[in-house]
Design an enzyme around this catalytic site. Structure first.
Site, PDB file in Angstrom:
ATOM      1  CE  LYS A  34      53.947  24.709 -44.665  1.00 34.56           C
ATOM      2  NZ  LYS A  34      54.433  24.994 -46.038  1.00 34.56           N
TER       3      LYS A  34
ATOM      4  CG  ASP B 294      49.103  24.116 -48.384  1.00 30.89           C
ATOM      5  OD1 ASP B 294      47.897  24.473 -48.346  1.00 30.89           O
ATOM      6  OD2 ASP B 294      49.495  23.206 -49.137  1.00 30.89           O
TER       7      ASP B 294
END
Length: 367
Positions: free
Chosen positions: A235, A253
């Site tokens: 991420k 996320d």
């Protein structure tokens, strides 16, 4: 004379005998009728008795019918099932800064073909691009080093709190070399407002040392190198690649995960699998902007607990419409940041954001 009188007597006696016989027959007939009449009357009497008995039987059947009805009566009538909310053809609320959705029929994902899913997903992204033309990473940064550090610090806290904390951090430690040589206790004191400050201190000092020792003090521009840095996962790596190097990546996320499942783009729960599933629906060149659009929508309108369905510009395309507040006026009160007339998360937001009515965030301790 004697003969005629004798014949007369004989004829008279015959007539008398015949009369007696006739009378006797009539008497016998009457007696027989008298005997038959009581029998008939008794039979007639029996007939009403039978009808009465039949009536009682019917009555018993009726009572039995009532008994059955009474037994069936306790079955309570179930309340009709609540009808699912149907998304309006257009956005119901005229929300400031939210473009109304175009007229489209509500879409059901049940039995949706792969082609239909791709079209619906891309349609949603286009609609969100019109709603958030100024979407950008909500972390303040001036170079790749600041972005990677800020992204690591954003775990388990808001971008706003990170943006309020990093000015002091970068003022004291502007380069990887500076942060690599920092005293941990001093860094911890600066990072305390972000939560989990000891673990985050170890991560940012560790990645600074790795950058200094392994990459000449520069942030690498490859995924396989970025994920080797302490505290950096896929991420964080895609945030850095997409926003510091212009290389497409999907940022999965918590907001991204929630929304793509609500929209039924995928049923996966693992971030890596979500990334692969959603990435397959879009051209690679769209990945970075797609991430911004989805995350911004999740932070402003499609909240985790109370999504503002009644103020959502993509309601006609959303299979989860009705999970949140559908009343336009009530939904409007749930909007956040610039959509609700509040300051954003960046202290130094881009000009496009300010031109669209956005407000910069306040520094730590102000307001």
């Amino acid at each position: 004379m004697k003969k005629s009188s004798a014949s007369k007597e004989t004829a008279a006696s015959r007539k008398a005998a015949a009369g007696e016989k006739t009378a006797a027959k009539e008497a016998e007939g009457k007696k027989a009728e008298g005997k038959k009449t009581p029998a008939k009357k008794a039979a007639a009497a029996k007939t009403p008795a039978k009808e009465a008995a039949a009536g009682k039987t019917v009555a018993k059947e009726t009572v039995a019918g009532r008994t059955v009805a009474k037994k069936a009566a306790p079955l309570k009538r179930q309340a009709p099932a609540k009808k699912p909310a149907v998304a309006p053809k257009k956005a119901a609320a005229a929300v400031k800064g939210v473009a109304p959705a175009k007229t489209v029929a509500p879409t059901s994902p049940r039995g949706e073909s792969r082609t239909a899913l791709v079209r619906r997903a891309r349609r949603i992204d286009r609609e969100l691009a019109e709603v958030y033309p100024y979407a950008h990473p909500e972390l303040d940064f001036e170079n790749p080093f600041q972005l990677v550090v800020a992204t690591v610090l954003s775990a388990q806290t808001t971008d706003l709190r990170v943006n309020q904390t990093t000015p002091a951090l970068f003022a004291k430690y502007p380069t990887p070399e500076d942060l690599a040589a920092a005293v941990p206790e001093e860094v911890e004191e600066i990072l305390r407002p972000t939560g989990f400050f000891r673990a985050k201190t170890r991560s940012v000092i560790g990645l600074s040392k790795a950058l200094t020792e392994d990459f000449g003090g520069e942030v690498p521009g490859r995924l396989e190198d970025l994920v080797k840095l302490p505290g950096v996962g896929r991420k964080t790596a895609f945030v850095v690649l997409g926003n510091a190097f212009g290389r497409p990546g999907i940022t999965v996320d918590t907001h991204f995960q929630r929304l793509v499942r609500r929209w039924r783009w995928t049923e996966e729960t693992d971030p890596d699998k979500i990334e692969a599933a959603v990435g397959a629906l879009f051209p690679k060149s769209d990945w970075t902007d797609l991430s911004h659009h989805v995350i911004w929508h999740g932070r402003r309108i499609c909240h985790a607990r109370k999504p503002a369905c009644g103020a959502c510009p993509i309601a006609p395309l959303c299979p989860a419409y009705g999970e949140g507040e559908t009343d336009p006026e009530k939904a409007k009160k749930l909007l956040k940041y610039e959509k609700g007339g509040f300051p954003g998360q960046r202290l130094k937001p881009p000009r496009a954001y300010l031109d669209a009515g956005g407000k910069p965030a306040l520094p730590l301790g102000a307001g």
